[in-house]
Scaffold this active site. Structure first.
Site, PDB file in Angstrom:
ATOM      1  N   LYS B  78       0.843  -1.217  -0.217  1.00 34.32           N
ATOM      2  CA  LYS B  78      -0.027  -0.075   0.203  1.00 34.32           C
ATOM      3  C   LYS B  78       0.948   1.225  -0.036  1.00 34.32           C
ATOM      4  CE  LYS B  78      -3.878   2.006   2.474  1.00 34.32           C
ATOM      5  NZ  LYS B  78      -4.854   1.709   3.526  1.00 34.32           N
ATOM      6  N   SER B 156     -10.180   2.172   2.458  1.00 34.18           N
ATOM      7  CA  SER B 156      -8.931   3.033   1.996  1.00 34.18           C
ATOM      8  C   SER B 156      -8.037   2.172   1.051  1.00 34.18           C
ATOM      9  CB  SER B 156      -8.300   3.906   2.651  1.00 34.18           C
ATOM     10  OG  SER B 156      -7.382   3.269   3.701  1.00 34.18           O
ATOM     11  N   SER B 180     -10.447   0.038   6.721  1.00 34.74           N
ATOM     12  CA  SER B 180     -10.021   0.258   5.408  1.00 34.74           C
ATOM     13  C   SER B 180      -9.197  -1.056   5.157  1.00 34.74           C
ATOM     14  CB  SER B 180      -8.626   1.237   5.542  1.00 34.74           C
ATOM     15  OG  SER B 180      -9.366   2.638   5.485  1.00 34.74           O
TER      16      SER B 180
END
Lengths: 505, 493
Positions: B78, B156, B180
């Site tokens: 990420k 997210s 998330s």
């Protein structure tokens, strides 16, 4: 330890156009914690390094970087708290104080608003005239210092040096117990003295390692006593905070000029506005830094990157057990065990290195009072003339000065000869005992030898003998002649006695 | 072998150890798949050179018999993780061009274990969002598709979810502040676990809300999550909130035996207007656990309804402070200034240009709730609510409950752009089942257990006792086996 008793000093009174005014002063002293590394990073705290060379990623506010508390800083704060006879909070916590400034890379300062590490304490501030003010300490908290913005290197740009960013500070907050400019300076000096004894802050004001925000308000005589009785601040005037003072002289001047400014406003029917001000030493005036409208809303909240700081009583006890002797205790002991005057004891304990030096001389020399005289009058005087040297730079180590004191005390040399020995030892790096031996400076106490010298002088000066018999004060001339003929080595007391006897006085 | 990318981490590990496949082959297969998947916009910085050299090193280690679980396994990272020398922008314009000079603890640990980084994954800007639509790189796209609409992979960690679901990598790192990891996992039919707060170091992970942020794995199976979580976990002296607690072998906990385990079903999660298919999914999951021998118990977590508002006070408050460092002074974007502009203009212009609308909204909300006069009404009250929510869980666990089963999301994945004009609160409602777990610092895992009527994946959430990720993973493993969710998105990209 002996407790020394002092009367409280009278508050400073300033006569206004209409009536008298008293001052009420509280200080927030920012002391750089003496540690190798910063409060939350391993970067060095060394002063004077290349700009931006002592900066860890976390100091620069790099993304994802996290603070980790430096235990040494916590220990220093606890040590300082103990030195100020303060309550140590086993539970404390860090909060973020949010504001934007280029020398504040994180956009917040990590501080301790809600739960400081040290609670209430007190400091006895002596004023040198036999009076002393007991100033209450409200709290001490740990916080990060900011960096340095430099605006005068380029006409269009500003520069930032982050070396200082994140260095640990102790903010020591006093109660409004200080009643005059001299007291304020003496308070800062006393804090500095205590912290130097403790080794928790070097107290260097020039480098900014010790600086103070000064809160000043004025009140009518009698009002302060009402405040003290009730702790109700409404009896006091509105205060202004003078920021970032880094000299004792300026602290005093700023307080004085700020008090007069406030008096003028009030006597003109105006009202003092609570605000932050800066002192301009060139113009000797204070200026508004920011008004209430511009005041920051710091949005304090607990720093979620740090757990509450929990310390153990045993750890605090261990620090307490290893605390050095503090100035008040040392001074009392010097008076009690060496028979020093209050003044001499104050002078000798002002600096911990001086005190240690003196104590070595006193113990080695076997006479405290004599040692005090020699350290204060001869050594300090000589060092001052010699480029204002500090005690640690003294060419005469304590052990050698102790020899001189011992030689005087044993009457091996006279005080006068001792000064010569001192000079030789100071300039030639020699041992006083060796100097006395090699140069044959031992005092002559053999009465036979002295008697012969006296007889010789009397025989050679019959006219003087007649005068002296008429006027005994003139006997001193004979003493001087004898001392001269013996190269100053004759024991003065023995010479005096013999001269008096021979002249039949 | 043509379908190397479809391997689980566990299968790939075994194949690598046996020498049936090399990391270089596995890595190349993923790199090829990634290059063919630009339509998903999952990878925002591809790092083939890094990947190839790491794969080569991993193969050498494997050959030498040094075979940690993740040795040679290609992963996606990420964009919130700082990776040394590789762009790390938290999907924000304000970090344009930022290449850290340090490696996050999590990625360091993964790389030390021999894992291979394929690239950086898309996400919502600063992890603020539930649809991956706030990214400066544009939307990540869900590989699942049932009509013409492009769907959100959730957020997210949308890029992580899309990449794992589309078999672009064998696993990915995610982070979870309010859901998330779990919400995008549920939207894409994969597994994702947010561990106990303090289990995984936050050092080197760009902060959103420090007291809530936790990193975790996003994988194809529960077993893979167990393997990857172990490698990511552990005490880190550089993170003061990291716990000095041993990391067990989570994979060893996967016995599938949950007989006698007490599973709580919290009544407060049965929200008004819950879609029937979500309710059914939940009931089915409950039945599966009961059939596996668990003791199902109705429980109450009375303060649940206050969780979302409390979360949307605390998270923005911390974010407003955490994001203050993006000021244009030292790194990232700095606005071009006009003549006469001073430092205030520099801050204002830089932050206005560098931050997207959602980040700006949260910074402003956070600034407001911390400001003088509002602090007690908002921030302090939210902290009290948080303590009550935590107490709710403590009491339930003290009463003998081992894990709690809830839906992971209120719906299946929605279309990209569909919420563009909606009230932001509607988007925030995506987190309604997940934020309590962050507020209480507990471990939570999302497991795919079914599909909606149109065939889109749906997931359930299991919440565990603090530090008992092993037990939690085992319950999830049992649920995974019972649900038998094996559907894969049709390759359209």
């Amino acid at each position: 330890m002996l407790d020394l008793e002092y009367a409280a000093p009278a508050p400073k009174v300033i006569a206004g156009a209409k009536h008298d005014w008293e001052l009420v002063i509280g200080l927030e002293v920012h002391a750089q914690v003496a540690t190798k590394a910063k409060l939350f990073s391993g970067a060095s705290t060394l002063f004077g390094a290349e700009p931006n060379s002592n900066v860890a990623f976390v100091d620069a506010g790099m993304p994802g970087m996290l603070p980790v508390i430096n235990e040494a800083c916590v220990a220093q704060a606890v040590r300082t708290g103990l030195g100020l006879k303060a309550e140590i909070n086993l539970f404390s916590a860090f909060d973020r104080k949010n504001y934007f400034y280029p020398d504040l890379p994180q956009g917040y300062q990590i501080s301790q608003l809600y739960h400081p590490i040290v609670g209430e304490g007190e400091v006895l501030v002596e004023l040198g005239d036999g009076t002393a003010r007991l100033v209450r300490i409200e709290r001490i908290h740990l916080e990060q210092d900011a960096g340095k913005s430099i605006h005068d290197m380029d006409p269009t740009m500003s520069f930032v040096d982050l070396n200082r960013t994140g260095v640990a500070l102790m903010e020591i907050v006093s109660r409004p117990d200080i009643r005059g400019p001299e007291e304020a300076a003496a308070f800062v000096a006393k804090l500095r003295q205590i912290m130097r004894y403790l080794g928790t802050c070097d107290g260097n004001m020039q480098n900014g390692n010790l600086r103070a925000d000064v809160n000043v308000s004025i009140c009518r005589p009698g009002d302060y006593e009402k405040y003290q009785a009730t702790q109700d601040f409404s009896h006091l005037g509105t205060r202004c905070e003078i920021k970032n003072m880094n000299s004792m002289r300026f602290i005093q001047a700023a307080i004085e000029v700020e008090a007069r400014r406030q008096i003028a406003i009030i006597e003109d029917g105006g009202a003092v506005v609570q605000e932050t001000r800066l002192y301009d030493p060139d113009k000797n005036e204070t200026r508004s830094m920011r008004s209430k409208e511009e005041a920051h809303d710091y949005r304090y909240f607990p720093d979620p990157d740090l757990l509450p700081l929990e310390i153990e009583q045993a750890w605090v006890d261990d620090i307490a057990a290893n605390l050095p002797e503090l100035p008040d205790a040392k001074k009392a002991r010097f008076i009690a065990s060496f028979g020093l005057s209050d003044y001499d004891a104050s002078v000798l304990t002002a600096d911990v290195a001086n005190a240690a030096y003196f104590e070595d001389v006193a113990k080695g020399g076997g006479d405290g009072k004599l040692a005090a005289n020699w350290v204060i009058n001869e050594l300090f005087g000589r060092l001052k003339k010699d480029g204002d040297k500090g005690i640690t730079e003294s060419p005469i180590p304590a052990a050698r000065l102790a020899q001189i004191v011992a030689l005087i005390k044993a009457e091996t040399i006279s005080g006068k000869i001792a000064k010569d020995v001192f000079d030789i030892a100071y300039t030639q790096d020699r041992d006083p005992e060796e100097i006395v031996k090699t140069d044959g400076l031992e005092q002559v106490t053999d009465t036979g030898a002295i008697e012969a010298a006296v007889d010789e002088i009397i025989a050679a000066n019959p006219a003087q003998v007649e005068k002296a018999k008429a006027n005994p004060k003139l006997a001193g001339w004979f003493v001087g002649q004898v001392m001269k003929s013996t190269g100053g080595k004759a024991n003065p007391a023995a010479v005096n006695a013999l001269v008096a006897a021979k002249l039949g006085l | 072998m043509t379908d190397l990318t479809k391997l689980t981490i566990a299968d790939a590990r075994d194949a690598l150890r046996k020498g049936d496949v090399t990391s270089a082959e596995l890595t190349q297969a993923c790199l090829t798949a990634i290059d063919a998947a630009d339509a998903l916009n999952a990878f925002v910085h591809k790092t083939p050179e890094v990947a190839k050299s790491q794969a080569e090193a991993a193969d050498a280690r494997l050959k030498a018999g040094d075979t940690p679980d993740l040795c040679g396994i290609p992963l996606g990272i990420k964009d919130l993780f700082c990776t040394k020398g590789v762009p790390s922008q938290a999907a924000s314009g304000i970090l344009a061009g930022f290449k850290p000079e340090y490696e996050s603890t999590v990625t360091s640990q993964l790389f030390d274990a021999g894992a291979v980084m394929l690239g950086k994954l898309n996400m919502d800007e600063f992890a603020m969002g539930s649809s991956n639509e706030t990214s400066v790189y544009g939307d990540a796209v869900n590989p699942w598709k049932v009509d013409d609409r492009k769907l959100t992979p959730g957020g997210s960690s949308g890029g992580s979810a899309a990449a794992v679901a589309a078999d672009l990598c064998l696993g990915a790192t995610g982070t979870d502040t309010g859901g998330s990891i779990r919400q995008p996992a549920a939207f894409t039919g994969i597994t994702g676990i947010k561990p106990t707060y303090g289990r995984v170091s936050r050092w080197g992970v760009v902060a959103f809300a420090s007291s809530l942020d936790q990193a975790g794995p996003m994988t194809k199976t529960v077993r893979d999550s167990a393997i990857m979580l172990r490698a990511m976990s552990g005490f880190d002296p550089k993170d003061s909130t990291s716990a000095n607690i041993p990391v067990p072998d989570f994979e060893a906990a996967l016995t599938g035996d949950i007989r006698g385990k007490v599973i709580g079903i919290p009544k407060e999660y049965r929200m008004d207007g819950m879609p029937a298919e979500i309710a059914k999914l939940w009931e089915d999951g409950t039945a599966m656990l009961r059939d596996a021998g668990a003791d199902i118990r109705d429980i109450s977590l009375p303060h649940t309804k206050y969780a979302l508002p409390a979360y949307y006070v605390i998270a923005p408050a911390e974010a407003s402070s955490n994001l203050a460092r993006y000021d244009g002074v030292r790194f990232g974007h700095r606005a071009k200034l006009d003549k006469g502009d001073g430092i205030t203009e520099m801050y204002e212009k830089t932050r206005a240009e560098g931050f997207g609308a959602e980040v700006q909204r949260r910074v402003m909300v956070g600034t407001y709730v911390l400001s003088a006069g509002f602090y007690d009404a908002y921030y302090n009250r939210a902290r009290k609510v948080r303590a009550l929510i935590k107490r709710d869980f403590d009491e339930v666990f003290a009463a003998g409950v081992d894990a709690i089963l809830t839906p992971a999301t209120p719906s299946a994945a929605f279309g990209l752009g569909e919420m563009a004009d909606a009230d932001p609160i509607k988007m925030y409602l995506n987190d309604v089942f997940t934020v309590t777990v962050n507020l209480a610092g507990l471990p939570g895992i999302a497991v795919p257990t079914g599909t909606d009527a149109s065939g889109l994946p749906l997931g359930l959430q299991l919440i565990g006792r603090p530090w008992e990720e092993g037990d939690l993973l085992n319950v999830a493993y049992s649920l995974e086996r019972a649900a038998g969710f094996v559907a894969k998105p049709t390759h359209w990209w």
